[in-house]
Design a protein around this motif. Structure first.
Motif, mmCIF file in Angstrom:
data_model
loop_
_atom_site.group_PDB
_atom_site.id
_atom_site.type_symbol
_atom_site.label_atom_id
_atom_site.label_comp_id
_atom_site.label_asym_id
_atom_site.label_seq_id
_atom_site.Cartn_x
_atom_site.Cartn_y
_atom_site.Cartn_z
ATOM 1 N N LEU A 243 29.097 40.652 45.604
ATOM 2 C CA LEU A 243 29.444 42.072 45.508
ATOM 3 C C LEU A 243 28.868 42.737 44.256
ATOM 4 O O LEU A 243 28.923 43.961 44.123
ATOM 5 N N GLY A 244 28.348 41.947 43.328
ATOM 6 C CA GLY A 244 27.709 42.507 42.136
ATOM 7 C C GLY A 244 28.671 43.056 41.107
ATOM 8 O O GLY A 244 28.274 43.869 40.263
ATOM 9 N N LEU A 245 29.941 42.616 41.134
ATOM 10 C CA LEU A 245 30.921 43.050 40.137
ATOM 11 C C LEU A 245 31.020 41.975 39.055
ATOM 12 O O LEU A 245 31.595 40.918 39.278
ATOM 13 N N HIS A 246 30.465 42.248 37.887
ATOM 14 C CA HIS A 246 30.420 41.244 36.830
ATOM 15 C C HIS A 246 31.557 41.418 35.824
ATOM 16 O O HIS A 246 31.607 40.708 34.821
ATOM 17 N N ASP A 247 32.461 42.334 36.082
ATOM 18 C CA ASP A 247 33.636 42.504 35.249
ATOM 19 C C ASP A 247 34.584 41.324 35.491
ATOM 20 O O ASP A 247 34.939 41.019 36.624
ATOM 21 N N HIS A 248 35.007 40.639 34.417
ATOM 22 C CA HIS A 248 35.869 39.470 34.570
ATOM 23 C C HIS A 248 37.240 39.837 35.116
ATOM 24 O O HIS A 248 37.899 39.002 35.738
ATOM 25 N N VAL A 249 37.671 41.073 34.893
ATOM 26 C CA VAL A 249 38.949 41.503 35.468
ATOM 27 C C VAL A 249 38.858 41.531 36.984
ATOM 28 O O VAL A 249 39.813 41.181 37.687
ATOM 29 N N ALA A 250 37.703 41.913 37.522
ATOM 30 C CA ALA A 250 37.525 41.940 38.976
ATOM 31 C C ALA A 250 37.672 40.541 39.564
ATOM 32 O O ALA A 250 38.265 40.360 40.632
#
Length: 419
Positions: A243-250
């Motif tokens: 999904l390309g979400l590199h935020d660790h919270v995600a």
């Protein structure tokens, strides 16, 4: 050890929090794993080895010392295990290579496997016969709540706090120290009993009264914890790599979505017939992973997380309903052994597919592996759905009381004889 200073009710709360903390510590490393990959340049196979060691050693503990507290008492077994988890957090906080991670997770796995059945049985002891249903509810709700807290909390710390590979473990170590004090002050309802050495033989112990319900509940345990392994083992990697979400919270939100909804589902269905709860859970385990994989196919973050939320219904209801159905048949002096058997099956489903998926991902790609993994969860859900529907047709309506509660019907036969 100090003389117990709490009432059984206060002790019940303290043991509940300790169980949740123990499970939170098991899920906390998941958002940290991508950081290790970035900093050390290791692939997913190496991280999977770390995951595999934890699950394998935990299973060894469940098979050997899982029922030890039935013979030595709950408090000494839990206290020793908490010391082991605390030390493992300190080891992980100093890890600078895969070998140290493996050592820390191995110690954590054995210590967690030692404690988890004892804590669940302790809750039933402290609740007493009048609050058995509440203890069964907490036993089912604490694991998903802990998974949610550990995954999301670690994700926030990794994203925003300094020392992302250290601070999470140090915070958990401090909380475990507090839990040790709480355990020392909680009354132990189980005294010493003979057979401690004999109980160390690696075998799953189920009393005759629990074997039938346990077999019928297998799809619930396998499907719900298989889904948990998918989220914890591959969730952060899927969010980043597909999904390309590199935020660790995600990455932490994947765990929190499934586990959080699972915990809420357990609470909302606590007064429902366990068979109906299992049916709801199996439906969630069929629909949720299908929607989740659809989100990956469409590269849609909203659809993916909608699938995670629906999967959470399956996780919570599937595990909660199955657990209540089994615990209601367990004699008081064999509760830790029954819970150990439940967690053996659950952690096999939690660990083995995730390990296989981790080794296949570099060769087949992450998307096909996740699709195959989700398909296994759907199959378990479908099998459980068929089983629960058939069981519902065979059982009279008046026999659908909750485990631990007295039936109004004059039929005094055990539920397993009439199911």
């Amino acid at each position: 050890m100090p003389r117990p200073a709490t009432s059984p009710r206060t002790g019940f709360v303290l043991v509940t929090l300790t169980l949740g903390l123990l499970v939170a510590a098991s899920s906390a490393p998941s958002p940290v794993f991508p950081v290790y990959q970035e900093q050390w340049g290791v692939g997913p196979a190496a991280i999977t080895v770390v995951f595999a060691v934890y699950a394998a050693v935990l299973l060894v503990a469940l098979l050997t010392v899982g029922s030890l507290s039935d013979h030595l008492g709950r408090r000494p077994v839990v206290a020793a295990a908490l010391v082991g988890v605390l030390v493992s957090m300190l080891v992980l906080s100093r890890a600078d290579d895969v070998a140290t991670l493996v050592a820390g997770r191995a110690l954590q796995g054995f210590s967690t496997g030692t404690a988890i059945g004892a804590l669940g049985a302790w809750l039933l002891d402290l609740a007493g016969p009048d609050r058995t249903a509440l203890a069964q509810l907490v036993n089912g709700a604490a694991p998903p709540t802990g998974l949610m807290a550990g995954g999301l909390g670690a994700g926030v710390l990794v994203q925003f706090a300094p020392g992302p590979t250290r601070l999470t473990y140090l915070v958990l170590a401090g909380l475990l120290l507090v839990a040790l004090v709480a355990v020392a002050l909680t009354p132990d309802a189980v005294g010493r009993a003979p057979g401690a050495l004999r109980s160390l033989r690696p075998v799953v112990r189920l009393p005759a009264s629990s074997r039938g319900p346990f077999a019928a509940s297998l799809p619930g345990f396998l499907g719900s914890w298989g889904l948990g392994g998918l989220c914890l083992g591959l969730g952060p990697s899927v969010v980043a790599g597909v999904l390309g979400l590199h935020d660790h919270v995600a990455g932490g939100l994947v765990v929190a979505s499934v586990a959080g909804v699972g915990a809420v589902t357990g609470l909302l269905t606590r007064h429902r017939d366990p068979r109906r709860v299992v049916t709801l859970g199996m439906a969630g385990l069929v629909v949720g992973p299908l929607v989740l994989t659809l989100g990956l196919t469409l590269s849609s973050v909203p659809v993916f997380f909608a699938g995670a939320l629906l999967s959470g219904v399956g996780f919570g209801a599937g595990f909660q309903g199955a657990l209540r159905g089994v615990l209601g048949t367990a004699p008081a002096h064999e509760r830790a052994g029954v819970l150990a058997a439940v967690y053996v099956v659950s952690y096999l489903a939690f660990g083995v597919p995730a390990v296989v998926a981790g080794f296949l991902a570099p060769h087949l790609g992450l998307r096909p592996v996740v699709d195959g993994y989700a398909a296994l969860v759907v199959l378990a859900g479908a099998a459980g759905l068929v089983t629960s529907v058939r069981a519902g047709r065979r059982v009279p309506r008046h026999s659908a009381d909750l485990p631990g509660q007295r039936r109004r019907s004059s039929d005094a036969r055990p539920l397993r004889e009439r199911a």
